[in-house]
Write a protein that holds these residues in place. Structure first.
Motif, PDB file in Angstrom:
ATOM      1  N   GLN A 116       0.821  -1.206   0.000  1.00  0.00           N
ATOM      2  CA  GLN A 116       0.000   0.000   0.000  1.00  0.00           C
ATOM      3  C   GLN A 116       0.870   1.278   0.000  1.00  0.00           C
ATOM      4  OE1 GLN A 116      -0.536  -2.657   1.720  1.00  0.00           O
ATOM      5  NE2 GLN A 116      -2.702  -3.224   1.667  1.00  0.00           N
ATOM      6  N   ALA A 117       2.139   1.135   0.387  1.00  0.00           N
ATOM      7  CA  ALA A 117       3.017   2.306   0.412  1.00  0.00           C
ATOM      8  C   ALA A 117       3.200   2.886  -0.990  1.00  0.00           C
ATOM      9  CB  ALA A 117       4.375   1.926   0.995  1.00  0.00           C
ATOM     10  N   THR A 118       3.132   2.016  -2.002  1.00  0.00           N
ATOM     11  CA  THR A 118       3.273   2.488  -3.394  1.00  0.00           C
ATOM     12  C   THR A 118       2.193   3.487  -3.732  1.00  0.00           C
ATOM     13  OG1 THR A 118       4.284   0.384  -4.022  1.00  0.00           O
ATOM     14  CG2 THR A 118       3.399   1.768  -5.791  1.00  0.00           C
ATOM     15  N   ALA A 135       8.912  18.058  -2.993  1.00  0.00           N
ATOM     16  CA  ALA A 135       8.375  16.939  -2.210  1.00  0.00           C
ATOM     17  C   ALA A 135       7.749  15.914  -3.135  1.00  0.00           C
ATOM     18  CB  ALA A 135       7.353  17.464  -1.205  1.00  0.00           C
ATOM     19  N   ALA A 136       7.056  16.399  -4.169  1.00  0.00           N
ATOM     20  CA  ALA A 136       6.437  15.475  -5.120  1.00  0.00           C
ATOM     21  C   ALA A 136       7.506  14.695  -5.862  1.00  0.00           C
ATOM     22  CB  ALA A 136       5.588  16.278  -6.107  1.00  0.00           C
ATOM     23  N   ILE A 137       8.552  15.396  -6.261  1.00  0.00           N
ATOM     24  CA  ILE A 137       9.652  14.718  -6.965  1.00  0.00           C
ATOM     25  C   ILE A 137      10.245  13.630  -6.075  1.00  0.00           C
ATOM     26  CG2 ILE A 137      11.995  15.050  -7.845  1.00  0.00           C
ATOM     27  CD1 ILE A 137      11.058  17.818  -8.859  1.00  0.00           C
ATOM     28  N   ASP A 138      10.423  13.950  -4.803  1.00  0.00           N
ATOM     29  CA  ASP A 138      10.977  12.962  -3.864  1.00  0.00           C
ATOM     30  C   ASP A 138      10.093  11.733  -3.784  1.00  0.00           C
ATOM     31  OD1 ASP A 138      12.906  12.242  -1.697  1.00  0.00           O
ATOM     32  OD2 ASP A 138      11.068  12.361  -0.492  1.00  0.00           O
ATOM     33  N   ALA A 139       8.768  11.977  -3.686  1.00  0.00           N
ATOM     34  CA  ALA A 139       7.825  10.864  -3.583  1.00  0.00           C
ATOM     35  C   ALA A 139       7.858  10.010  -4.835  1.00  0.00           C
ATOM     36  CB  ALA A 139       6.422  11.412  -3.333  1.00  0.00           C
ATOM     37  N   PHE A 140       7.834  10.659  -6.001  1.00  0.00           N
ATOM     38  CA  PHE A 140       7.809   9.905  -7.259  1.00  0.00           C
ATOM     39  C   PHE A 140       9.120   9.164  -7.488  1.00  0.00           C
ATOM     40  CE2 PHE A 140       4.470  13.066  -8.886  1.00  0.00           C
ATOM     41  CZ  PHE A 140       3.434  12.225  -8.538  1.00  0.00           C
ATOM     42  N   LYS A 142      10.904   7.852  -5.195  1.00  0.00           N
ATOM     43  CA  LYS A 142      10.819   6.626  -4.361  1.00  0.00           C
ATOM     44  C   LYS A 142       9.981   5.584  -5.054  1.00  0.00           C
ATOM     45  CE  LYS A 142      11.499   8.975   0.066  1.00  0.00           C
ATOM     46  NZ  LYS A 142      10.865   9.394   1.339  1.00  0.00           N
ATOM     47  N   LEU A 143       8.934   6.023  -5.750  1.00  0.00           N
ATOM     48  CA  LEU A 143       8.077   5.074  -6.466  1.00  0.00           C
ATOM     49  C   LEU A 143       8.837   4.366  -7.570  1.00  0.00           C
ATOM     50  CD1 LEU A 143       4.609   6.799  -6.924  1.00  0.00           C
ATOM     51  CD2 LEU A 143       5.075   4.650  -5.796  1.00  0.00           C
ATOM     52  N   LEU A 144       9.751   5.147  -8.231  1.00  0.00           N
ATOM     53  CA  LEU A 144      10.502   4.552  -9.331  1.00  0.00           C
ATOM     54  C   LEU A 144      11.367   3.383  -8.889  1.00  0.00           C
ATOM     55  CD1 LEU A 144      11.606   7.727 -11.357  1.00  0.00           C
ATOM     56  CD2 LEU A 144       9.749   6.137 -11.879  1.00  0.00           C
TER      57      LEU A 144
END
Length: 801
Positions: A116-118, A135-140, A142-144
């Motif tokens: 669910q973290a994805t 912050a959005a870049i950081d989150a995305f 991590k998704l990559l």
């Protein structure tokens, strides 16, 4: 108590059975039934199930509260993880995204490896896209790193948008490339294509822009209109003008820049007429007017070109072009004003030297010489070695005449020592000084020319000038040496040089060396144009040396040449030579030939006179008179007319036609203004009258002589007036004889006058006074022995008395 325990046991059993049923109903998707069954159930799990049912029924507010309640109860680890992510999800769906994001971040930190973290990271990224790009870049990012994430292409797309927000276009391009390489979603690919094509164009990578645009067109042909503007501009930037022109019609609403580029492409492909229309359709601007100007210029429409440039922003370049066009149009005034404006508006221009030069030359073309001279002075100060200054000096020097040209020519020689025209300029400077009779300056500059440019085609002319200068300064020897130097530089000019040298000898009466040079010309250069003149001069040399026969021969030899004027002169002087030899018949023939062959030549008048003289010397006075009278009728020369009148009178006198002679002498007196000539003829008229026995008329003419004749010549008039009175008025005779004695005792007429005074006294009976006169005569005029004897005879007679 046992009943209560039993009830509770039964209730618990029933409750347990309801939870299982509720769980089955939940798993079967019957969320409302499950919720109804579990609404009164207590405990961690039922609370969780109830929250899930509410969530699925989109009762997010209630679900959120139930999830919070379930979170407070001790749950199994798996349930706890699920609850941690459901709490923020409920808030997200309720629209409380800020609160949701905080919960998502807590959940991700607590359970980073949870599936669910994805989704949580995705939601976090989406939330921060607008308000916190980093912050959005950081989150995305991590998704990559999660290999199981299914929406990876969308993450790349979103990252591309985020990097655009923060201005990192390189990173944006990198993520859009991932979309183009890995995604099949049209909604992602098309904008990624369009952005990347635009980005490559703005970077100036036009080839790459076209490659990517071609790829886009193959995939989405129906969308090709969206990239036509960039395709058009890229082709234009790559100077692929034909393709640029072809693509322009595919742009629905071309920008001002594209309209201008289309016109420029037409211009660059030589389609100037179409370019003009395209420029006219483009929004007006300085560049458009410049484009119009160049198009008109290439079509030869100079006026339209000039007017178009005039509407553009005035720059040094446009002013220069306008001046150039004006020059080609022949509009010198416009050309000059453009150059002046350029100098005024752009005084520090790098082309100032050229503009000054062109302006000066144009001013010269317009004959605005003073202004051109001012430009020349300005260039002398700022650009002393400029080729334009040289042109100005050269043009001004050539326009000026004489002394006014010297300052310009001198500056060229001083400031441009290697100028190719310097030999001619130095020569002209020398010639000007020569023409101004500044012989010292001319000699120096001609000598300088001879020393600096001995191989010049002008060297021979220089030597001729130098010889002439020496001649004018009286250094004849140096002049002759200079003339004699010329043949070593030019065989073609050798005869002329020898001729001039011979002329100098001739003028110095050195006839032998002159004769040698003239004959050398005739012998060594028989076909030269100066040979006839040299032959003529040989005749003159012999004439001056009194060798009349040879002179006649060479004068006659001139008749073999084609120089008609020289032939006439040669005939004339051949006649003179014959005359000097007293070969009057030959002289007569030669002079007659001139009158026949050259009746209109000026020398024919003199030839006629010479013919008359020849006839006169042969005693043919009547024939001579006729020739003189013919000359009198035909000549327009006043002096020759006067001479002819005099000569006719002489001829008549020789024929004893006194009356006719006197008439012509009197006519001559009316014409002549020379006093000496007048009194001589006046005396001759009186003498003719006297000799003809017309003593009274003679006396009148002698008395007229006394009115204007010179004092020193009046003794003759007094004497002949006295003689005219002797016959009948001896006292008047005595008075005039006495004037001879009183005023002119040394006169040739004095002895005879004194003697006749004695005779008159004697005849009048005054012997005393007669004796005194005779004694005086014997004493003063012993040389007149003929009269002395007579005087003594008279005195002897007085002695007897």
């Amino acid at each position: 108590m046992k009943k209560i325990i039993l009830f509770l046991s039964i209730w618990g059993l029933c409750f347990a059975t309801g939870i299982e049923t509720g769980e089955r109903l939940y798993k079967s998707g019957l969320f409302q039934s499950a919720l109804d069954l579990l609404k009164d159930a207590h405990g961690p799990y039922p609370t969780y199930l109830r929250a899930e049912c509410l969530f699925q029924l989109k009762e997010y507010r209630k679900a959120y509260r139930e999830f919070l309640l379930a979170d407070q109860m001790r749950q199994e680890n798996q349930m706890q993880v699920l609850i941690s992510f459901r709490i923020p999800e409920s808030l997200w769906l309720l629209g409380e995204k800020k609160k949701a994001i905080s919960e998502y971040e807590n959940a991700v930190r607590a359970y980073p490896e949870c599936p669910q973290a994805t989704d949580a990271l995705y939601r976090i990224g989406l939330y921060y896209v607008e308000i916190a790009p980093l912050a959005a870049i950081d989150a995305f990012n991590k998704l990559l790193k999660k290999p199981d994430f299914q929406n990876i292409d969308n993450i790349h797309y979103l990252l591309g948008l985020l990097f655009e927000k923060i201005g990192d276009k390189e990173a944006q391009a990198k993520h859009f490339k991932e979309v183009l390489d890995g995604s099949k979603r049209q909604d992602l690919r098309i904008p990624a294509f369009l952005w990347t094509i635009d980005w490559l164009y703005n970077k100036g990578e036009f080839e790459e822009t076209l490659i990517l645009a071609d790829r886009f067109g193959k995939e989405y042909l129906e969308e090709i209109d969206k990239i036509n503007p960039i395709l058009f501009s890229s082709l234009y930037k790559l100077k692929r003008y034909d393709e640029t022109i072809a693509l322009f019609s595919g742009i629905e609403e071309p920008s001002e820049e594209q309209s201008f580029a289309y016109a420029e492409a037409l211009y660059e492909t030589g389609r100037y007429a179409e370019a003009i229309e395209a420029y006219k359709n483009a929004p007006p601007s300085s560049s458009v007017y410049c484009g119009l100007g160049f198009s008109y210029l290439n079509l030869g429409s100079l006026t339209e070109a000039f007017n178009s440039f005039a509407q553009s922003d005035v720059t040094g370049d446009t002013l220069y072009l306008m001046a150039d066009i004006a020059e080609r149009m022949g509009e010198k005034m416009a050309e000059i004003e453009c150059y002046k404006a350029q100098l005024k508006l752009y005084p520090e221009s790098k082309t100032r030297e050229e503009i000054l030069g062109r302006l000066g030359l144009s001013l010269i073309d317009e004959e605005r010489i003073q202004e051109a001279e001012n430009i020349c002075l300005e260039m002398e100060k700022d650009y002393p070695t400029s080729s334009y200054r040289l042109q100005l000096l050269y043009r001004l020097g050539n326009m000026k005449e004489g002394e006014e040209a010297l300052p310009y020519l001198s500056k060229i020689l001083a400031d441009f020592p290697i100028f190719a025209e310097n030999p001619k300029i130095l020569y002209r400077t020398s010639e000007i000084n020569y023409g101004l009779k500044r012989y010292d300056e001319a000699e120096r500059s001609f000598t300088q020319f001879f020393e600096r440019f001995p191989s010049s085609e002008l060297t021979t002319d220089v030597l001729f000038h130098l010889a002439s200068i020496y001649e004018k300064k009286g250094d004849i020897k140096k002049a002759k040496r200079t003339y004699e130097l010329i043949p070593s530089y030019s065989q073609q000019q050798a005869p002329k040089a020898l001729f001039y040298s011979a002329n100098l000898s001739f003028s110095e009466k050195e006839y032998k060396p002159a004769l040698d040079n003239y004959t050398k010309i005739i012998k060594d250069y028989p076909n030269d144009e100066v040979v006839p003149q040299a032959t003529y001069q040989v005749g003159w040399c012999y004439y001056k040396m009194d060798d009349w026969r040879r002179a006649e021969r060479y004068f006659k030899k001139v008749l073999e040449y084609q120089d008609e004027q020289l032939k006439t002169l040669a005939l004339y002087w051949a006649g003179w030579a014959c005359f000097m030899e007293e070969d009057f018949k030959e002289a007569e023939d030669l002079y007659s030939k001139i009158l026949i062959l050259c009746p209109k030549d000026p020398i024919s008048s003199e030839a006629r006179f010479r013919l008359a003289i020849v006839l006169y010397n042969q005693g043919r006075y009547k024939d001579a008179q006729a020739v003189y009278q013919k000359a009198l009728e035909e000549t327009t020369d006043p002096e020759l007319k006067i001479e002819a009148i005099h000569q006719v009178a002489d001829c008549l006198l020789k024929q004893n036609k006194a009356a006719g002679a006197i008439s012509y002498y009197k006519l001559w007196l009316e014409k002549i203004e020379v006093p000496e000539k007048r009194w001589e003829i006046q005396l001759k008229i009186a003498e003719i009258y006297y000799n003809s026995g017309e003593k009274e008329l003679a006396r009148e003419e002698y008395e007229r002589f006394l009115e204007f004749g010179p004092m020193e010549k009046r003794d003759s008039a007094y004497y002949w007036i006295a003689k005219s009175y002797l016959g009948n008025q001896p006292k008047e005779a005595f008075k005039y004889f006495k004037k001879v004695i009183d005023f002119y005792p040394q006169s040739d007429w004095a002895p005879d006058s004194l003697f006749k005074m004695g005779v008159i006294l004697d005849e009048d009976g005054d012997t005393k006074e007669a004796k005194i006169i005779f004694e005086r005569f014997i004493k003063e005029y012993k040389e007149r022995q003929d009269l002395v004897i007579e005087a003594k005879r008279y005195l002897k007679g007085y002695g007897k008395n």
